[in-house]
Design a protein around this motif. Structure first.
Motif, PDB file in Angstrom:
ATOM      1  N   LEU B 107      25.725 -15.534  12.347  1.00  0.00           N
ATOM      2  CA  LEU B 107      27.013 -15.136  12.563  1.00  0.00           C
ATOM      3  C   LEU B 107      27.522 -15.980  13.650  1.00  0.00           C
ATOM      4  CD1 LEU B 107      26.352 -11.349  12.942  1.00  0.00           C
ATOM      5  CD2 LEU B 107      27.635 -12.351  10.998  1.00  0.00           C
ATOM      6  N   TYR B 310      23.141  -5.090  10.099  1.00  0.00           N
ATOM      7  CA  TYR B 310      22.312  -6.248   9.478  1.00  0.00           C
ATOM      8  C   TYR B 310      21.218  -6.604  10.482  1.00  0.00           C
ATOM      9  CZ  TYR B 310      24.703  -6.623   5.228  1.00  0.00           C
ATOM     10  OH  TYR B 310      25.477  -6.475   4.007  1.00  0.00           O
ATOM     11  N   LEU B 314      20.424  -9.740   8.041  1.00  0.00           N
ATOM     12  CA  LEU B 314      21.617 -10.454   7.620  1.00  0.00           C
ATOM     13  C   LEU B 314      21.248 -11.855   6.515  1.00  0.00           C
ATOM     14  CD1 LEU B 314      24.572 -10.640   8.597  1.00  0.00           C
ATOM     15  CD2 LEU B 314      23.989 -12.841   9.425  1.00  0.00           C
ATOM     16  N   THR B 318      24.172  -9.916   0.885  1.00  0.00           N
ATOM     17  CA  THR B 318      25.234 -10.498  -0.139  1.00  0.00           C
ATOM     18  C   THR B 318      25.876 -11.553   0.499  1.00  0.00           C
ATOM     19  OG1 THR B 318      25.242  -8.217  -0.866  1.00  0.00           O
ATOM     20  CG2 THR B 318      26.876  -9.969  -1.935  1.00  0.00           C
ATOM     21  N   LEU B 319      26.411 -11.249   1.594  1.00  0.00           N
ATOM     22  CA  LEU B 319      27.090 -12.294   2.588  1.00  0.00           C
ATOM     23  C   LEU B 319      26.177 -12.664   3.809  1.00  0.00           C
ATOM     24  CD1 LEU B 319      30.733 -10.540   2.842  1.00  0.00           C
ATOM     25  CD2 LEU B 319      30.156 -12.699   1.307  1.00  0.00           C
ATOM     26  N   PRO B 320      25.323 -13.890   3.446  1.00  0.00           N
ATOM     27  CA  PRO B 320      24.243 -14.287   4.307  1.00  0.00           C
ATOM     28  C   PRO B 320      24.620 -14.753   5.656  1.00  0.00           C
ATOM     29  CG  PRO B 320      24.526 -15.692   2.737  1.00  0.00           C
ATOM     30  CD  PRO B 320      25.468 -14.763   2.229  1.00  0.00           C
ATOM     31  N   ARG B 321      25.850 -14.924   5.899  1.00  0.00           N
ATOM     32  CA  ARG B 321      26.335 -15.725   7.028  1.00  0.00           C
ATOM     33  C   ARG B 321      27.727 -15.402   7.345  1.00  0.00           C
ATOM     34  NH1 ARG B 321      28.148 -21.355   6.912  1.00  0.00           N
ATOM     35  NH2 ARG B 321      28.467 -21.944   4.832  1.00  0.00           N
ATOM     36  N   LYS B 322      28.300 -15.731   8.752  1.00  0.00           N
ATOM     37  CA  LYS B 322      29.593 -15.569   8.751  1.00  0.00           C
ATOM     38  C   LYS B 322      30.531 -16.769   8.133  1.00  0.00           C
ATOM     39  CE  LYS B 322      32.920 -14.767  12.576  1.00  0.00           C
ATOM     40  NZ  LYS B 322      33.028 -14.079  13.963  1.00  0.00           N
ATOM     41  N   MET B 323      31.755 -16.362   7.555  1.00  0.00           N
ATOM     42  CA  MET B 323      32.500 -17.475   6.766  1.00  0.00           C
ATOM     43  C   MET B 323      33.143 -18.360   7.599  1.00  0.00           C
ATOM     44  SD  MET B 323      32.117 -16.854   3.762  1.00  0.00           S
ATOM     45  CE  MET B 323      30.458 -16.149   4.244  1.00  0.00           C
TER      46      MET B 323
END
Lengths: 142, 323
Positions: B107, B310, B314, B318-323
Motif C-alpha cells: 500500500l 487485509y 493483501l 483481487t487488488l493486490p496493491r495500491k494503484m
C-alpha cells in the motif's frame, strides 16, 4: 478517439433492472456505456464482484437497488448500504477514486431516473478518466 | 518406516516465527525426527548455504516448507530453486500463503518505505541519505551486490506451484504437529488445499454465543477498538462491538487470541470457499452493523480499511496493491 467509459452495473431484478427496462420502453436516451448484470437483490452483490470489475479494467461500477422499505427481501438494501459505504472507503484506501463506485436506489417505475443516473455517471467518469490500472497496462505494453 | 522423509525449510521475506513454531514442538519434534531427516534449513537453523540447495538433485527433498512472503529478486530465485528440488512444497504460515502483515507494504511506494526504514525513524542517523542499492562499488574494485527490491509483495503461489498451504502467524505448534503427522503418515488432502481442521475460529472459540444459548443475529450500534475498554472475558467480542474476524478465519489456532481477550485478525487464512479474504471480512463485518452510526464509527475508528480488512492477506486479494 474520445474516451467512452466502461461501466459494470449490478441491478436488482425487482427494481433497477425493471427501471432499465422501463427506460427502454420510454425511449429514454442515455449513453451506451453500461453493461447491466441482473442480480436477485443488491444485497447479493459481494464486494469481490466490485473489486473484480475494477481489477479487470471497468472504469466505474454501479450498484442499483430498491428504495429503503421497498426491498423484496425486507432488508437486503440496508445490508447493501453498509457494505458499499465500507467498500467505497476501502477502494479509496486502495488508491481508486471512490466516485468510481456508485450506489443508487432506482425503482421499477423510475426509468427516467435510470437514464439520468447513467448519463451523470458517464459524465463523471469521463472527467475522472480511465481506470488507473488500464494506464499501467498501456505503459507496460509500450 | 524404512526410509526417513527428507524435509527442507526455507525462509524468504519473513521473521522466522514460523520456524520457531516448528522448534516449539520441543520433545515432539525429537520424536518426529525419527521419521524426518532435515536436509536443508536456511538461512536460520542449519549451516547450509543457498548453493548447497542449488547443488541438490531435482526432487531430492520430499517435503519443503517455505515461510515468508516474496519481496526481493532473491526470494523469487530461491522459491523457484526450492520448487525444483522438492517433491511437495508447502506454503508454511500466512506470509507464504497470503502475503502476511508485510503484504501491507504494497500500500506504500518504495520511496515511502525506504525513507521510513532508513531515514526518518528517530533511532536512525543517516545524514548522507544512504539507501541500500543492488550494486555498490567499494574502493573502485569490490563490486558488492544486494538483492533487488520488487515493486510489490507477492505470495508464494504467484511465483511457483504450491501443493499445500498452512495458515497462522505463526502456525500454532499444535497445528504444526497435526500437519507433520499428516505428512509422515501420508494422510494428506488433495493438492492445492489448505492443511486445516476445516473449522472457523468461532467453532473452536469458548465465547461462541451458541454454546450458552445466546446465539442469534448479531447487531451492534457502536464499534469499539481495544483501546476503548476491556472486553468481557466470556462474551462474544462481536456482540460487544469489538470487531473480530473469527467467523471467516480457519480455527487451527484453537482460538488462541480470543482466549486472551484479543479479537481475531485473520492470520489463520480464509475458511474454504473464499478467495478474497479482505472482501469477505468486509461483508462479514458490514452484516453486523445495525445503524449508519455504527458504519460511521467504524470508518472513523479504523482510518485505513485496506490495512484493517487485509491485515494478513493483501497480496492475495483481487487488488493486490495500491494503484
Amino acid at each position: 478517439m474520445s474516451f467512452s467509459p466502461n461501466i459494470v452495473g449490478f441491478a436488482c431484478q425487482w427494481c433497477t433492472y425493471a427501471g432499465a427496462d422501463l427506460a427502454g420502453n420510454l425511449r429514454c436516451k442515455y449513453p451506451p456505456t453500461v453493461k447491466l448484470i441482473k442480480v436477485p437483490c443488491s444485497g447479493r452483490v459481494k464486494p469481490e464482484y466490485v473489486l473484480q470489475a475494477l481489477a479487470q479494467g471497468a472504469d466505474g461500477v454501479l450498484v442499483g437497488g430498491c428504495h429503503f422499505g421497498d426491498c423484496h427481501y425486507k432488508d437486503g438494501n440496508y445490508k447493501t448500504k453498509n457494505r458499499m459505504d465500507l467498500l467505497s472507503k476501502l477502494i479509496a484506501d486502495m488508491g481508486f477514486d471512490p466516485r468510481r463506485l456508485r450506489l443508487e436506489w432506482i425503482s421499477g417505475a423510475e426509468g427516467q431516473k435510470f437514464a439520468k443516473v447513467i448519463t451523470e455517471f458517464t459524465e463523471e467518469l469521463i472527467a475522472l478518466g480511465p481506470n488507473p490500472l488500464k494506464k499501467e497496462e498501456e505503459l507496460i505494453n509500450e | 518406516m524404512s526410509e526417513k522423509l527428507k524435509v527442507g525449510f526455507l525462509l524468504l521475506g519473513g521473521c522466522a516465527g514460523c520456524e520457531m513454531a516448528v522448534v516449539d514442538l520441543s520433545e515432539k519434534l525429537v520424536d518426529a525426527l525419527a521419521h524426518l531427516e532435515v536436509v536443508f534449513w536456511a538461512p536460520t537453523v542449519a549451516d547450509v548455504k543457498y548453493h548447497d540447495l542449488e547443488a541438490m538433485d531435482d526432487g531430492y527433498i520430499d517435503v519443503a516448507f517455505i515461510d515468508g512472503m516474496i519481496r526481493l529478486d532473491e526470494h523469487i530465485h530461491m522459491a523457484k530453486v526450492m520448487r525444483k528440488k522438492a517433491k511437495t512444497l508447502i506454503a508454511f504460515g500466512v506470509c507464504a500463503a497470503l502475503g502476511g502483515t508485510a503484504g501491507m507494504g504494497s500500500l506504500h511506494t518504495k520511496e515511502e518505505l525506504f525513507s521510513k526504514a532508513f531515514k526518518n525513524t528517530t533511532t536512525t542517523d543517516n545524514p548522507d541519505n544512504v539507501y541500500p542499492s543492488p550494486h555498490c562499488l567499494v574502493d573502485g574494485k569490490y563490486d558488492l551486490t544486494l538483492p533487488a527490491y520488487e515493486d510489490k509483495v507477492r505470495t508464494l503461489n504467484q511465483i511457483v506451484d504450491v501443493d499445500y498451504y498452512i495458515g497462522g502467524c505463526p502456525p500454532h505448534h499444535s497445528h504444526v504437529e497435526v500437519a507433520i503427522g499428516a505428512l509422515v503418515t501420508k494422510q494428506l488432502p488433495p493438492k492445492g488445499s489448505w492443511i486445516t481442521n476445516g473449522k472457523a475460529v468461532c467453532d473452536v472459540c469458548k465465547r461462541n454465543p451458541t454454546r450458552n444459548g445466546n446465539g442469534g443475529r448479531i447487531m451492534v450500534d457502536k464499534v469499539l477498538r481495544m483501546v476503548d475498554g476491556i472486553p468481557d472475558d466470556n462474551v462474544c467480542l462481536l456482540q460487544q462491538g469489538y470487531l473480530c474476524f473469527g467467523p471467516i478465519t480457519q480455527g487451527d489456532c484453537g482460538g488462541s487470541c480470543l482466549n486472551v481477550n484479543i479479537p481475531c485478525r485473520g492470520c489463520g487464512g480464509p475458511i474454504p470457499g473464499n478467495e478474497d479474504y479482505g472482501a469477505q471480512a468486509l461483508t462479514s463485518i458490514a452484516s453486523i452493523l445495525g445503524s449508519e452510526d455504527a458504519t460511521a464509527s467504524l470508518m472513523e475508528k479504523y482510518p485505513n480499511l485496506a490495512k484493517f480488512f487485509y491485515r494478513y492477506a493483501l497480496p492475495s486479494g483481487t487488488l493486490p496493491r495500491k494503484m
